[in-house]
Every structure is written in structure tokens, then in C-alpha cells.
Design an enzyme around this catalytic site. Sequence first.
Site, PDB file in Angstrom:
ATOM      1  CB  ILE A 153      25.742  39.141   3.001  1.00  0.00           C
ATOM      2  CG1 ILE A 153      25.820  38.764   1.509  1.00  0.00           C
ATOM      3  CG2 ILE A 153      24.418  40.138   3.126  1.00  0.00           C
ATOM      4  CD1 ILE A 153      26.445  39.761   0.577  1.00  0.00           C
TER       5      ILE A 153
ATOM      6  CB  SER B  60      24.340  36.694   9.737  1.00  0.00           C
ATOM      7  OG  SER B  60      23.838  36.335   8.364  1.00  0.00           O
TER       8      SER B  60
ATOM      9  NE  ARG C 147       9.675  31.304   9.411  1.00  0.00           N
ATOM     10  CZ  ARG C 147      10.551  31.036   8.658  1.00  0.00           C
ATOM     11  NH1 ARG C 147      10.947  29.757   7.978  1.00  0.00           N
ATOM     12  NH2 ARG C 147      11.779  32.114   8.513  1.00  0.00           N
ATOM     13  CB  CYS C 148       4.385  34.513  13.360  1.00  0.00           C
ATOM     14  SG  CYS C 148       3.032  33.302  13.707  1.00  0.00           S
TER      15      CYS C 148
ATOM     16  CG  HIS D   2      17.126  31.600   0.583  1.00  0.00           C
ATOM     17  ND1 HIS D   2      17.381  32.454  -0.236  1.00  0.00           N
ATOM     18  CD2 HIS D   2      16.629  31.988   1.813  1.00  0.00           C
ATOM     19  CE1 HIS D   2      17.137  33.507  -0.008  1.00  0.00           C
ATOM     20  NE2 HIS D   2      16.719  33.474   1.326  1.00  0.00           N
TER      21      HIS D   2
ATOM     22  CD  GLU E  63      -3.196  29.148  20.894  1.00  0.00           C
ATOM     23  OE1 GLU E  63      -2.812  30.085  20.159  1.00  0.00           O
ATOM     24  OE2 GLU E  63      -3.614  29.667  21.913  1.00  0.00           O
TER      25      GLU E  63
ATOM     26  CB  CYS F 183      18.370  39.954   0.431  1.00  0.00           C
ATOM     27  SG  CYS F 183      17.642  40.537   1.808  1.00  0.00           S
TER      28      CYS F 183
ATOM     29  CE  LYS G 173       6.620  29.135  15.031  1.00  0.00           C
ATOM     30  NZ  LYS G 173       7.014  29.392  13.933  1.00  0.00           N
TER      31      LYS G 173
HETATM   32  N1  GLN Z   1      23.666  41.457   7.312  1.00  0.00           N
HETATM   33  C1  GLN Z   1      22.421  40.769   7.251  1.00  0.00           C
HETATM   34  C2  GLN Z   1      22.679  39.208   7.454  1.00  0.00           C
HETATM   35  O1  GLN Z   1      24.092  38.849   6.946  1.00  0.00           O
HETATM   36  C3  GLN Z   1      21.378  40.927   6.115  1.00  0.00           C
HETATM   37  C4  GLN Z   1      20.408  40.108   5.912  1.00  0.00           C
HETATM   38  C5  GLN Z   1      19.282  40.481   5.061  1.00  0.00           C
HETATM   39  O2  GLN Z   1      19.789  41.151   3.996  1.00  0.00           O
HETATM   40  N2  GLN Z   1      18.173  40.015   5.265  1.00  0.00           N
HETATM   41  O3  GLN Z   1      22.377  38.497   7.981  1.00  0.00           O
HETATM   42 ZN    ZN Z   2      19.908  39.687   2.198  1.00  0.00          ZN
END
Ligand code: GLN
Ligand code: ZN
Length: 767
Positions: free
Chosen positions: A444, A446, A528-529, A707, A17, A656, A19
Site C-alpha cells: 500500500i 509505506s 493519542r493526539c 495493525h 502533559e 483503509c 498524554k
Molecule cells: N500510502 C499510505 C501508507 O502506506 C497509506 C496510508 C493510509 O491509508 N492510512 O502508509
Molecule cells: Zn490504509
Amino acid sequence: MATTHTLGFPRIGAKRELKFALEAYWKGASSRDELVRVGADLRKRHWQDQGALDLVPVGDFAFYDQVLDMSFTLGNLPERVRGYHGDSLDNYFRVARGRSAETAEDHGGCCGGVAAGEMTKWFDTNYHYIVPEFDAETQFNLDASRLLEQLAEAEEQGVKAKPVIIGPVTYLALGKAKDGSDKLALLPRLLPVYAELLQALADQGVEWVQIDEPILVTELEAAWRDAFTQAYQTLGTGTVKLLLATYFGQLQENLPLACALPVQGIHLDAINARDEVDALIQSLPADRVVSLGVVNGRNIWKTDLHATLDWLEPVAEGLGERLWIAPSCSLLHVPVDLAGERKLDEEVRSWLAFAVQKLEEIRVLATALTQGRDGGRAAVAAELEANRAAIEARRHSPRVNNLAVKAAVAAIDAQLGRRKSAFAERAAKQAARLNLPKFPTTTIGSFPQTKEIRQARSQFKAGTIDAAAYTEAMRGEIARSVREQEALGLDVLVHGEAERNDMVEYFGEQLDGYVFSQSGWVQSYGSRCVKPPILFGDISRPKAMTVDWITYAASLTDKPMKGMLTGPVTILNWSFVRDDQPRSDSCRQLALAIREEVLDLEKAGVGVIQIDEAALREGLPLRKSQWQGYLDWAVESFRITANGVADETQIHTHMCYSEFNDIIASIAAMDADVITIETSRSDMELLDAFDDFKYPNEIGPGVYDIHSPNIPTEEHIVGLMKKAAERIPADRLWVNPDCGLKTRQWAEVLPALTNMVSAARTLRATI
Ligand code: GLN
Ligand code: ZN
């Protein structure tokens, strides 16, 4: 009779709630009054949930973070938000979240954009707090209004209140001196404000205050140990009684220090520091309260109540009225209530306890201590019997114990984690196979998790589309990622992870030994959860988990396609783990399961395999003296996972974060052929940790911060890579972003990667 209490309760609400109320308020979709009302409703409900306790925490509720609350109570606001003319709750959120100049409301020109406070991990938990900011000039001014209002609210509701605050030494230790000045020099200025706060609470009729000093479970320099003595000589002489709370670990060399402080009681985490209970009791003066954390506040398992009573009964006998019992730490770190779980596997459910159930356990333990296990109240005997049955069932369940897995772990030998040849030899074979240019480019893993992907996933979960339609939709997304990467001219491609909701959950769902709760949410920061998967049994992999997706992606291109896996240490660190075997054992089981996947990918012709260890650093123990032990089994687990492949197969890993200096030897010992790391925000300086002598293999220092929506320019990337090339030989450098791109839009990803690829071309021509 032991006094029962708890150190804190989850504040986010069983249905999150808080959040939703916060996010609605931030969006402008609800009013301040509505948010304040949700806060009051949650406090009321949570106090009712804790109603059977003798003392109930007040002040553990926070709209964003308890450390930030403390900063406001102490009047320690960052310079940049002082003089704000608006509402103080808004100012609190400005520190918590920052505000960009465009969205800042105009209050007479003083309230433009502000940077958010820095956020960091709360000890070794997955909770993040807002770091207090100091400089040599920092002054403190008491604002007790929040605490006093909540106290009044509690009293009105008949709550037996025990205010909770963060102690002065921990508060200073967790903060950051922005000007490099000595934080401890602020202690004399800070203590009068604490004294004033305690007096204000005493004036409200408070008898006990819980003052949290978890920093006592870490290694302290002499000046910080002295600070404890100084602080509590000042604070311990007031009218209110102080319960000094320590948790998350053992006191060790700080035990005599803690026992000598003039406070009226000490809380010890008797889950992590069972061995110290006797020493604590012997060292404490005979008029002090001993509060023991006897129920684990960090996991979701039922406590073995009989086993606990076996050691606790004699302790209780000796201490009499001086004994208090509680969970080991605040229950902030566990989900609220098991009653919300309707779909959870019944058998596993019978082994679990969330916050509400943990408080039940405290009540049963206290009753058994007073009346005997089978004495006065038949109900207790029945409750203990039900607990025994659950503990026994879990211990003997064939779903927990898989003999084949145990045998495989027992058979692990040094050979299993060793590549066939040394790096130089492998690198030559890989170069011949992959035929990559200098400064090869990759990502990386995704690509954007689009609206369409999320929609298809929820339709599949809801049963409105079938598996074939879902597979079709995901394949479409994978094909799109491959097409875009080819058009961009990237060198090593990825499939884009469309089919993954989360990098740990995705694997947990396919491994035996895991279950998932429906609403086992735990606050990570602010609104955030996370919902950590529950690792309950020996881990095995019934069938290949990623091979179909990766081979499909590979079939669409002639470029190398990188297989993408999450490593054992990261899966472990982001799960609720077993309490019936060491973490290292669970990690080795995960390592063997992911190793099978690596070998299956290799067999399917995948020549580059990335194993992410995003959370390896997070698992570091609180005490530096224990770091190496952890790093040894963590690195061993990674090596077991990765190193069964042929020389020609290139292993990548990704981390990361950007602090490597203190663990670089262990990172090197993982022996991945390529490591990609986050570096762009540190301007490549962190590569100093990776220089030639300490890190022998290839490195992809992230060239832009994923980010942020900002698009990096080609010149910027070239500049960063040139700096990197001053530290690492150019023929060992890769060019890639800081992390995965799942939270970005395609409209941001395409121009950013276009610039990255052309930067790599420029570098090839110039270096
Ligand atoms: N392979 C994952 C991605 O690219 C790595 C994510 C991460 O390191 N938090 O989303
Ligand atoms: Zn990462």
C-alpha cells in the site's frame, strides 16, 4: 448581561502533559498517585484559564474518554471486566485499551486478558470514543464519585461549576447492543440512575447541569424522538436546572421536539445553525435560557466579532438575562493556547484563535453586549478594533488570495475529470504495458519507519545534518525497500515513503497555502493526539513534490514502480480548513495541485500512480440527506486529480476502512483502475458490496491486518482470496495487505509478505 460559559475544555494540556503522564503510567514508569496528581493539576490550570467565565464546566476532564467516564458513572461496565479485584482506574484502562493475557497481572486468577472496548468517531470530529456496550440484561448502578470529587475540587478552588454529563438518549444511541437487542428498551432502567445522579449534584448545591444531547442534530426515528420526551419528562422535573446542549449541526425537524422538552435551557450551535436562532427563540417558552454557540469550537480562526455582534445585539436585546453565550461546542476539538506558538508565521498567527483565545472572544462579546461596542470600557473598543484589523488583514492578504488559483478552479469543466477511454479499453493497454501476472502482488505504500529514518529526520530538522546528508540517508532506505521487494518477488513495487513523516503533513509542507503549528495538538483518542495542518490560503504547488524520490526508486528496478500520493479529500479532511470559502472549493484547489503532481509523475515515466483517499468516508456529513452533496464534490475532486492521465497509466486508490455498502456508487464513480481496501478482518464479506455489478474495475482486498504483529500463513491468505474470487472475477483481483506497513518492523514484514507472494503463486496455479 449575557451569561458566559463553555461546553468543555481540552484536557490533554498545552504541552500534552496528560498524554505523557498516561503513557508513563501504562509503562509502569510512574505511579497511580503521580497520574492522579497530573490530572488534578491540569483541571486546576484549565479552570484558571476559564476563570473569566460565569459558568465553568466540571466533569469534562477524562483520563481517557468522556463517554467511557459516563459508562463508569452509570455502572455500565462490559461483562468481561466486572468482578475485577484491582483498582477501578486500572479497570477503566482495561476497557479503554484492552489487556493481553501475558501482561495481565494476576489478581486471584480473575484478571486475565480482556478485549478493549470498540472505538468509533465522535460525530463528525476526529475524536474517538469508547462505544458503550449493552445487552438485553444490562443493569445500571450509579457511581457518582468521579463527578462529585471533581465538583468538590472545583468548589474548593472557587470555580463557578456547571457539571457536564452526556444525556441518556445520546448515551444509548451511541452504544451498541451486543446481542442485537433493542437499546431503547433499556431507557426505563437508565432514567432512575440519571435522576439519582442529578439529585446527587443538586445535593451538592449545583444549580445548572449541562446535559449533552448532540444526537438531536441527526435524523431520528420516531421511537428515538419519543425517547427524548419520555426521558426529559422524568429528568426535567428535578431540583437541578438542565441546559440541554446540542452541537455540530442544525436541529431542523427536531427543533420543535427540543423546544417542547421540560428543560430550563437549550444550547444551539449558532455557527452551524445560525438560521435556526430565531425559530428557537420563538418556539421556546419565555422562561427558558437560550445559550448560543457564537464562536466556532471546531476551527482555529479568530471570530469576526463585529459581524457576530451585528446579528447578536438585537437577539440580546430581546432575550435580556435569558441569553447565554459560549463556543459552538466543547473546545476539545481545538488546540489549547496560541501562546505556545513561537515559530508560527507571524502574519497567519495574527488570524488564529485556540481554546484560550476563543474564551477571550466570548468575554469581549459579552462585554460589548452589556456596555456597547465603544461604550463604557475603552478596553473593549480597542479589543474590537484589533479584531477588526486582523479580520480585514486576513480577508485581503495576497497570501490568502491567489487569483491564478481562483481562475483555474473557475475553469474546471467536466472534461477535466474524465479519462480518455472506458475502463475495459484502458485495462487492455495497461496490461500490454505492465505485463503483470494474474493475482498481481503489491503493497500500500509505506515500509517500516525505522529508528534510523526517524533519527535522520530529527537531525535534519535540528540542523545537525544538511540536506545532502538527509537525502542520502533517505535514498539508502528507499534502496533497501526496493531490494527487499525484489527479493520477495512482488510485482508492483513502491518506494516505501521513508521521507514522509505523515501522509498529509508531507504534502502540506510543500504546498503554498498551508502552515504548521508547533504544538497545535488535538486529542484523537486516549493519549493519542494529532496536529492538523492549517489550510489558510488558496492552494498551489510551487514545484514537484515526489518526482525525484519516485524516479530514483524506479531507477533501481525493472519492475513497475508505483508513484504514491495523498488525495485531495483526505488532505482536506485531516486539516483545519478555511471558514471563508466552502470546503468543496478548498478541495478543488487541492485537486488541481495534486493533479499537476500526477501529470509530472506520468511525464517522468511512472506508469502506476496511487492516490490515497484514506479519509474520504470520514468527511460524510452527520445527516444522510446531505451525503450525496458531499460525495459529489469529493468524487469530482478525486477525478480531477487522477483522470488527466493517458490510458496506459494505471491509477490506483486506497481506502483503509471496510464500510462501502452505502457509498459504493460513488467509489465506483471515482473510476480508479485499481482500488485497494481493508478487508482481512471482515473475512472478505464486505466484498459483497463490490460484486460484479456494482464495482466494475480491479480490486485488491487486503489479505492481512497490518495493525497486528501476527504473521498470516499462506493457507490463510489463499483461503481469503478464494472467497474473494467467489465474488469478484479472478482476473480483476490483486493481492496486497490491508494498509501501509510503516508501523511494523521489517522482521514482521518480510515473513508476512513472503507468505503473501507464495499465496499469489498458489492462486495462479489453482484458479
Ligand atoms: N500510502 C499510505 C501508507 O502506506 C497509506 C496510508 C493510509 O491509508 N492510512 O502508509
Ligand atoms: Zn490504509
